[in-house]
Enzyme design. Sequence first.
Site: not given
Length: 480
Positions: A173, A248, A282, A381
Amino acid sequence: MPTTNYIDGEWTDAESGETLEVTNPAYPDEVVAEYAKGSAEDAEAAIEAAAAASEEWGATPGPERGAILNQTARLLEDRKDELTETLVREEGKTPAEAGPEVQRAIDIFYYYAQKASDHGGTVKAASGRSKNLYTRKEPLGVAGLITPWNYPIAIPAWKIAPALATGNAVVIKPASLAPGVAKGIVECLDEAGIPDGALNMVIGSGSDVGGVITDHDAVDAVSFTGSSAVGHHVYDAATDDQKRIQTEMGGKNPTVVSDTADVEEAVDIVASGAFGVTGQACTATSRAIVYDDVYDEFVDGVVAAAEDIEVGPGLDGYDMGPHVSESELESTLEYVDIGQDEGATLETGGEEVELDDADGYFVSPAVFSDVDPEMDIAQEEVFGPVLSVIRVENYEEAVEVANGVDYGLAASIVTDDHSEANRYVEDIEAGVVKLNEKTTGLELHVPFGGMKNSSSNTYREQGDDALEFFTTTKTVYDNY
């Protein structure tokens, strides 16, 4: 006509008949492509096709699987320019950023093509005579892959290639915001001769398609890259029935700038890590932890570097492209407001950029100074081009600040003191550590993954570690 999903070797419309449009983040009124919007029913069909194909694909000799991956790499190479433009138009990267990402996907398929030929078990010496003792590496079965929009061809490649190389059937996906280049991978694998059902792709929402992948009994392994909030949900759902899981997730990545560093070099390293790919990585550098003796010089330098960056549509030659979506832009602008409300000094940037010829999701790269390590902009973040510069007195304080977050993905230090560099490798809590380099950028043949809230800490991605994730070991005692 909308691009369809790929299930059991056929390009098929969504069961619901629904479609979704992907627009250019530099020109939001421009529709780049229309895709079939998959649902839970489409995901179930894809998983069933993969389950039916998994035994035959798993029994296919490794060199034969490798030949298909090798041909896929060649086909991707032939389409590199086209895929680069698609990536720019769907995700917003500049060509200078998108081209190397496409090349990385090509290199990944070449790499795992060779690994497919070499992958096997080991022979050990038995303790008695007339005996053989060896191991076999076998595929898990069906691998469900859920990938993000920020590296929309590299991350699908580094999940698909090792999964197929080791004999697993795949259901992927890709992210709905930028699925075109993942579709390109699937097209190339189809042309290269991947058997029906061994590879399936369904484009759709995480709640519909992703939920089926993580919950379905026929899925044996789930590999996810995305936000921490979603990743923890995926982990919990997948492990309920003991699926093998790999997640992750986010990062709050520091670069320490020592008083022994060449400040000009440190500025280049930090600016590249913080503002490259619009900060939408990231592994992006979000915190510069700078010794007091060089703090002011560093701030002046990184502010100048940020102000030199020209923001605009990537295809028009600008240095930094837009955010991928309006919601991502709004999130970055909100964090800029939060930083100012917390008392940090906004040295430059953090403003929505308006251009005469483009009305996309542009923001100027932001630099905050006078940042306290406990501020939200130093802890959470941001996923945008926002750099927090934190002043410290010495190495011990620098490491304490660097480790004082919930994440542990990537970290670096800029120093001319080799002993300090080696201490940092030992002391930092991060899965990727770099010395005199930016936090972004990865080699494909070594493990990648994080610690703490950045990863499930189960299996690493890339290199030989990816092969380990997608296989199980059978130990054979042969008394002949």
